[in-house]
Structure formats: C-alpha cells, structure tokens
Design a protein around this motif. Structure first.
Motif, short mmCIF file in Angstrom:
data_model
loop_
_atom_site.label_atom_id
_atom_site.label_comp_id
_atom_site.label_asym_id
_atom_site.label_seq_id
_atom_site.Cartn_x
_atom_site.Cartn_y
_atom_site.Cartn_z
N VAL A 1 0.86 -1.19 0.00
CA VAL A 1 0.00 0.00 0.00
C VAL A 1 0.89 1.23 0.00
O VAL A 1 1.65 1.46 0.93
CB VAL A 1 -0.93 0.00 1.23
N ARG A 2 0.80 2.03 -1.03
CA ARG A 2 1.65 3.21 -1.18
C ARG A 2 1.09 4.44 -0.48
O ARG A 2 1.84 5.32 -0.07
CB ARG A 2 1.86 3.52 -2.66
N ALA A 3 -0.22 4.54 -0.35
CA ALA A 3 -0.82 5.70 0.33
C ALA A 3 -2.24 5.35 0.73
O ALA A 3 -2.91 4.56 0.05
CB ALA A 3 -0.81 6.93 -0.57
N VAL A 4 -2.69 5.95 1.83
CA VAL A 4 -4.10 5.89 2.22
C VAL A 4 -4.58 7.33 2.42
O VAL A 4 -3.87 8.15 3.00
CB VAL A 4 -4.34 5.07 3.51
N ARG A 5 -5.76 7.64 1.90
CA ARG A 5 -6.28 9.00 1.96
C ARG A 5 -7.77 8.97 2.27
O ARG A 5 -8.54 8.26 1.60
CB ARG A 5 -6.06 9.72 0.62
N PHE A 6 -8.20 9.73 3.28
CA PHE A 6 -9.61 9.90 3.57
C PHE A 6 -10.25 10.87 2.58
O PHE A 6 -9.57 11.72 2.01
CB PHE A 6 -9.82 10.45 4.98
N ASN A 7 -11.56 10.73 2.41
CA ASN A 7 -12.29 11.74 1.64
C ASN A 7 -12.53 12.95 2.54
O ASN A 7 -12.08 12.99 3.69
CB ASN A 7 -13.60 11.16 1.10
N ALA A 8 -13.26 13.94 2.01
CA ALA A 8 -13.41 15.22 2.72
C ALA A 8 -14.07 15.08 4.09
O ALA A 8 -13.67 15.73 5.05
CB ALA A 8 -14.20 16.20 1.85
N ASP A 9 -15.10 14.23 4.21
CA ASP A 9 -15.81 14.11 5.50
C ASP A 9 -15.35 12.91 6.32
O ASP A 9 -15.88 12.67 7.41
CB ASP A 9 -17.32 14.04 5.27
N GLY A 10 -14.38 12.16 5.84
CA GLY A 10 -13.83 11.06 6.61
C GLY A 10 -14.66 9.79 6.62
O GLY A 10 -14.38 8.87 7.40
N ASN A 11 -15.67 9.69 5.77
CA ASN A 11 -16.51 8.50 5.75
C ASN A 11 -15.98 7.41 4.82
O ASN A 11 -16.44 6.27 4.88
CB ASN A 11 -17.93 8.87 5.32
N TYR A 12 -15.04 7.78 3.97
CA TYR A 12 -14.48 6.81 3.02
C TYR A 12 -12.96 6.95 3.01
O TYR A 12 -12.42 8.02 3.34
CB TYR A 12 -15.03 7.04 1.61
N VAL A 13 -12.28 5.90 2.61
CA VAL A 13 -10.83 5.93 2.52
C VAL A 13 -10.40 5.33 1.19
O VAL A 13 -11.00 4.36 0.70
CB VAL A 13 -10.18 5.19 3.71
N LEU A 14 -9.38 5.93 0.59
CA LEU A 14 -8.80 5.46 -0.66
C LEU A 14 -7.48 4.77 -0.36
O LEU A 14 -6.69 5.27 0.45
CB LEU A 14 -8.56 6.62 -1.62
N SER A 15 -7.22 3.65 -1.00
CA SER A 15 -5.94 2.97 -0.86
C SER A 15 -5.27 2.86 -2.22
O SER A 15 -5.89 2.47 -3.21
CB SER A 15 -6.13 1.58 -0.24
N CYS A 16 -4.00 3.23 -2.27
CA CYS A 16 -3.21 3.20 -3.50
C CYS A 16 -2.27 2.00 -3.46
O CYS A 16 -1.47 1.89 -2.52
CB CYS A 16 -2.41 4.49 -3.65
N GLY A 17 -2.35 1.14 -4.44
CA GLY A 17 -1.62 -0.12 -4.39
C GLY A 17 -0.52 -0.23 -5.42
O GLY A 17 -0.53 0.44 -6.46
N SER A 18 0.43 -1.12 -5.14
CA SER A 18 1.50 -1.40 -6.09
C SER A 18 1.02 -2.29 -7.23
O SER A 18 1.77 -2.55 -8.17
CB SER A 18 2.67 -2.06 -5.37
N ASP A 19 -0.23 -2.77 -7.16
CA ASP A 19 -0.78 -3.60 -8.24
C ASP A 19 -1.48 -2.76 -9.31
O ASP A 19 -2.27 -3.28 -10.09
CB ASP A 19 -1.75 -4.63 -7.66
N LYS A 20 -1.22 -1.43 -9.33
CA LYS A 20 -1.74 -0.49 -10.32
C LYS A 20 -3.18 -0.06 -10.05
O LYS A 20 -3.78 0.63 -10.89
CB LYS A 20 -1.66 -1.05 -11.75
N SER A 21 -3.76 -0.47 -8.93
CA SER A 21 -5.17 -0.17 -8.67
C SER A 21 -5.35 0.86 -7.56
O SER A 21 -4.47 1.05 -6.71
CB SER A 21 -5.94 -1.45 -8.31
#
Length: 315
Positions: free
Chosen positions: A28-48
């Motif tokens: 996992v290269r990065a994790v980022r919350f959305n503006a209100d903190g209800n969702y999280v994005l994960s950036c992967g080394s598998d291009k997804s």
C-alpha cells in the motif's frame, strides 16, 4: 508538613484498533480519507486504486487505469471525483460513481509522487520526480497544464494546497511556499531531503519531515524554527507526517514499524506504539473532523490499520 505533589503521569497513547482492512493490492503506497472522513482510498502497487467504507470496512469500488503502481490520490470536496497519480508519469481524473476515467493527463517526464485538488476541485496539482509541479484545469478540454512550477532542483516528494497557498517539499532539501494570489515564493532550507509537508490546522505553521529522522515545525511567515521532533527512524523511505486535528500533537511514520507522537508544546520524548507486526509504516492520514487516523504498512504489506487517536491524549 507538606508532602510533595505526585508526579503527573504522562498521557498514554491509545492503541484502540478500530479496523484492519486487507486491501489485496500488494504494497500500500498511500491511504487517503475523503473530505468528510466516511471513506478511505488505498493506492496499491498492483496499479489499482480502491475505495472503502470507513464505518463498515467494506470494499466499494476499484479504479483501474494506471500502467504502474499508484502513488497518491485525493478526493474532491463533493465526493464526485478522484484524482490519482502513478509511476507511469500520468495523472488520472476519475468519476467516483461509475469508476470511469474522465481524463488522463500526461506531461511529467517521470513518475508522479503526489497529487491534490484545490478546494473547489477545479484544479489538480501534481508533483513529480522531474522536479516540477503542474497545475491542470479539470473543467477545460485542453490536456496541457495551465501552469508549471519548476523552481525545484530535484524530485517533488510532497505537496499540500490550502486556500491560495501551495506548499511543496523536495529532495533538494527545500520547503517552498507559493502564494498564488500574490505571486510570491518563500523558501526554507532544511539541508536534508524532504519526504512530507503539511500546513497546521490554523494555517500559521508548516510541518516537514526529512531523511535525517527529524520532523520540523516552522513559522509560516518568518521561517523561524518552532520545534524539532526526533526519536523515530527515517533514513531511506518516503514517510508521512501530520499534525493532529487540534494542532496539539505531531505524528510521524517510522521505518521501525511504530507510529510516533509528540506533544507540540512540550517537545520531549515521543510516545509511540507498534502497529501489530508491521516492519515499516510508510503512510497515514488524519481525519480532522473525527478523532481517527489510518495507517498502512509498506514493503510487502497490504493492510490498512484504522485507530481512534484521542481517547487518552490530553487536548
């Protein structure tokens, strides 16, 4: 006869693990919350790029379109769009609902390390190993950047946008603050490659971490050093740092698998705790509206750990 007052106990860093998410994305290269903190994005080394629900920990959608590992992402203020960057030299604008690529932006000469929307999500700013920050108009049909900032002499490792100001950190050891409204550039020299930069919540200070295992708090206007925070290990990896939601504590990832926390006013020995059996914590992000943060392990780890931070820390 007066007895001496008992020594006050140091606050204990809570270790309340709310949730662990197995992203199945490789490292996992990065994790980022959305503006209100209800969702999280994960950036992967598998291009997804993957979207998760914070409350349930459930998987919602995969965004596929990059040619190499995804290094950073950001969500728009209205949760309708996502921007992401990758080692494939591209920046992609996504439609959240459909998962489709809205625009693929090319122009950087090397991998793109960091990306962020402005507050209105009308401009995407991306920083690259080519030493430039490029500004892309999300409403225009043109594929060229509307502005290129090329003052850095080495790779842009981190950037943050706040209102009319842009903060960048570079491997040349300089923290640059652009006042886009006034057309001014302010530079602070740290003398060690910068891995992460951010503004304080009140907008009066900047925080930067560097490869000399030091996190520095600087006065934004004068560049005066307000505090140095050490004790963690940061020698060869790009690791994140941030301030807590009320600017009372400084937090940093570490190469030893611990999360370190310092009191902002009383700069003393840091509080730290191990994130399970992870050997390296390379990324985390705070939710300013809630007392939670998410961290992720690097190298071969594919897990996101979500913690409640302020159960015992004194605000």
């Amino acid at each position: 006869m007066a007895f001496p007052q008992p020594k006050p106990q140091a606050p204990q860093l809570p270790q309340h693990l709310l949730r662990t998410i197995d992203c199945q994305q490789g490292a996992v290269r990065a994790v980022r919350f959305n503006a209100d903190g209800n969702y999280v994005l994960s950036c992967g080394s598998d291009k997804s790029l993957k979207l998760w629900s914070v409350s349930q920990g459930t998987f919602l959608k995969t965004y596929s379109g990059h040619g190499y590992e995804v290094l950073d992402a950001d969500g728009s203020y209205d949760n309708s769009q996502i921007c992401s960057c990758s080692s494939d030299k591209s920046v992609i604008l996504w439609d959240v609902a459909t998962g489709q690529v809205t625009r693929k932006l090319r122009g950087h000469a090397g991998k793109v390390n960091c990306v962020q929307f402005n507050e209105e999500a009308t401009v995407i700013l991306s920083g690259s190993i080519d030493g430039t920050v490029r500004c892309w108009d999300t409403r225009s049909r043109r594929f060229e950047p509307i502005q290129v900032l090329d003052e850095a002499r080495d790779s842009i490792s981190s950037l943050k946008v706040a209102q009319h100001e842009l903060l960048t950190g570079s491997v040349d050891g300089r923290v640059r603050r652009y006042d886009l409204r006034m057309g001014q550039l302010h530079v602070d020299f740290v003398n060690s490659p910068i891995t992460c930069v951010c503004f304080s919540q009140d907008g009066q200070c900047t925080l930067s971490s560097s490869l000399d295992s030091t996190v520095r708090l600087l006065d934004k206007s004068t560049g005066e050093m307000l505090g140095e925070f050490t004790g963690h290990k940061m020698k060869g990896y790009k690791l994140d740092c941030c301030l807590s939601s009320k600017d009372t504590h400084v937090l940093s990832c570490s190469e030893d698998g611990f999360v370190y926390c310092w009191d902002l006013v009383e700069v003393c020995s840091p509080l730290c705790f191990k994130v399970l059996n992870t050997r390296l914590i390379n990324t985390f992000v705070m939710v300013s509206s809630r007392n939670e943060y998410a961290s992720a392990g690097g190298r071969c780890r594919r897990l996101i750990f979500m913690f409640s931070l302020y159960e015992k820390l004194k605000e």
